[in-house]
Design a protein around this motif. Sequence first.
Motif, short mmCIF file in Angstrom:
data_model
loop_
_atom_site.label_atom_id
_atom_site.label_comp_id
_atom_site.label_asym_id
_atom_site.label_seq_id
_atom_site.Cartn_x
_atom_site.Cartn_y
_atom_site.Cartn_z
N SER A 15 44.45 35.48 41.24
CA SER A 15 44.44 35.87 39.84
C SER A 15 45.80 36.46 39.50
N GLN A 16 46.12 36.48 38.21
CA GLN A 16 47.43 37.03 37.82
C GLN A 16 47.41 38.55 37.74
N ALA A 17 46.25 39.12 37.54
CA ALA A 17 46.14 40.58 37.51
C ALA A 17 44.73 40.98 37.94
N TYR A 18 44.66 42.09 38.68
CA TYR A 18 43.39 42.56 39.21
C TYR A 18 43.07 43.94 38.65
N PHE A 19 41.80 44.16 38.39
CA PHE A 19 41.38 45.43 37.80
C PHE A 19 40.20 46.00 38.58
N LEU A 20 40.31 47.29 38.92
CA LEU A 20 39.24 47.97 39.65
C LEU A 20 38.57 48.98 38.72
N THR A 21 37.25 48.82 38.51
CA THR A 21 36.56 49.76 37.62
C THR A 21 36.28 51.09 38.31
N HIS A 22 35.88 51.03 39.57
CA HIS A 22 35.64 52.28 40.33
C HIS A 22 35.51 51.96 41.81
N LEU A 23 35.46 53.00 42.61
CA LEU A 23 35.62 52.82 44.06
C LEU A 23 34.31 52.74 44.84
N LEU A 73 50.50 43.46 28.94
CA LEU A 73 50.71 42.57 30.08
C LEU A 73 51.17 41.23 29.57
N LYS A 74 51.99 40.57 30.37
CA LYS A 74 52.35 39.19 30.08
C LYS A 74 51.69 38.31 31.14
N LEU A 75 50.86 37.40 30.69
CA LEU A 75 50.25 36.45 31.60
C LEU A 75 50.74 35.05 31.22
N ALA A 76 50.47 34.10 32.09
CA ALA A 76 50.86 32.72 31.81
C ALA A 76 49.61 31.87 31.63
N SER A 77 49.55 31.18 30.51
CA SER A 77 48.40 30.31 30.24
C SER A 77 48.21 29.32 31.39
N ARG A 78 46.98 29.09 31.76
CA ARG A 78 46.73 28.20 32.88
C ARG A 78 46.93 26.75 32.50
N SER A 79 46.79 26.45 31.20
CA SER A 79 46.92 25.05 30.80
C SER A 79 48.38 24.64 30.63
N ASP A 80 49.15 25.45 29.89
CA ASP A 80 50.51 24.99 29.60
C ASP A 80 51.59 25.99 30.01
N GLY A 81 51.19 27.06 30.68
CA GLY A 81 52.19 28.01 31.16
C GLY A 81 52.80 28.89 30.09
N ASP A 83 53.39 31.89 27.51
CA ASP A 83 53.16 33.33 27.62
C ASP A 83 51.89 33.73 26.88
N LEU A 84 51.10 34.57 27.54
CA LEU A 84 49.95 35.16 26.88
C LEU A 84 50.18 36.66 26.86
N SER A 85 50.00 37.24 25.71
CA SER A 85 50.20 38.67 25.59
C SER A 85 48.84 39.36 25.52
N VAL A 86 48.62 40.30 26.41
CA VAL A 86 47.33 40.99 26.47
C VAL A 86 47.57 42.49 26.57
N ARG A 87 46.81 43.25 25.78
CA ARG A 87 46.83 44.71 25.93
C ARG A 87 45.57 45.12 26.66
N VAL A 88 45.71 45.98 27.65
CA VAL A 88 44.52 46.47 28.35
C VAL A 88 44.49 48.00 28.26
N THR A 89 43.29 48.51 28.05
CA THR A 89 43.12 49.96 27.99
C THR A 89 41.94 50.37 28.85
N GLY A 106 44.14 40.83 22.57
CA GLY A 106 45.34 40.01 22.48
C GLY A 106 45.01 38.55 22.47
N ASP A 107 45.86 37.77 23.14
CA ASP A 107 45.76 36.32 23.05
C ASP A 107 44.48 35.76 23.67
N LEU A 108 43.78 36.57 24.44
CA LEU A 108 42.51 36.09 25.01
C LEU A 108 41.32 36.55 24.17
#
Length: 355
Positions: A15-23, A73-81, A83-89, A106-108
């Motif tokens: 994956s391009q980015a990983y997120f952990l909710t809790h331990l 965050l800047k991610l890359a679209s899986r279809s055409d590469g 830029d996808l711009s996403v804000r995460v909070t 954002g873009d998703l």
Amino acid sequence: MERGLIAVDRWNEESQAYFLTHLHADHTRGLSSDWSRGVLFCSPISAALFPSRFPGFDLSLLQVLEIGRPRSLKLASRSDGQDLSVRVTAIDSCHCPGSVMFLFQGDLGCVLYSGDFRWEPTNEQAWRAKKTLLRVLGGDAVDLLHLDNTFCNPAFDFPPRDVAARQVIDIVNRHPDHEIVIGVDTLGKEDLLVQISQAFNTKVWVWPERLETMHLLGLNGMFTTQTAQTRIRAIPRYSFSAATLVALDSLHPTLGVMPSGLPWSPRPHDYYAAPHRLIHTVHFSAHSCFREIADFVRLLRPAKLAGTVPSSSCYLNPWHFFSHLCQPHSESTSPKHPSKKRKSTVRPRISESRD
DNA sequence: GCGATCAGCT
DNA sequence: CACAGCTGATCGC
């Protein structure tokens, strides 16, 4: 979520980015000290606990998200590469220390991943978290809500955790000459133990690793590893058993208290059932009850809704209860019957895979 | 010998 | 049934 782009509590695929909710262990399966797949985002408290859970973990891969503070965050679209711009909070989910929801905008689209959560209507911390979520949403409509549906069934109704804590304190009060043994896990129920410590003005015994966790959480002076200092002990839940209690009771009158999230009444021949003279059980849940889940869905009115908890016999598809709360955003009529459509027989619905 | 997975248990 | 999660056995490398 978007496969290959964003992975929440999923560690076994690229994956391009990983997120952990809790331990908690069921959310870190696949994570290990030699993790190298990519950047991992988590809350400040999870980050503080991280080295003790995963010694040797490459901390340069850890990105700390301050609560309520959006990160781009800047991610890359899986279809055409492209830029996808996403804000995460990260938003406090009040499930255990460091637990968070993730809001992606954002873009998703606008996607909220609740993680395990408990927002009690009377809880100050939950109230602040709700304010923060609404502020960051800023009027955005939620396109998709990944929901903690652990207890998504009207049959599940249990008291807030401060009431449960009061019940435990009452039990201890009624047994002034007993040693008290409380079953806990490696993370969670700290508030309960703090309230007990304060109510009896005494330290609470914990095992050495648990004391280290308490100190990493900034809880100093209320816990000890010295048996002689207190009659109240928190022991690992896996070593909390009738046999243990009987053995302790033969040395000194002892009472066991099991704060458990299991809200159904146990049956005979069940190891949870065996009513035992030495064991008191108290409902203590770190997951929202049905009413709290309904309040949460009503607050957000997502266009789409998905449960995050894998199949079980008491799992019901949240859509079954909440579809009328979703979509038409401006609807101000308040249908006060979230359980209206409930069948009297519990109809198990098998979920698809956890996503 | 090590990690990952599973069975068993609480 | 199963909140979360430990221990120990076994499988694959």
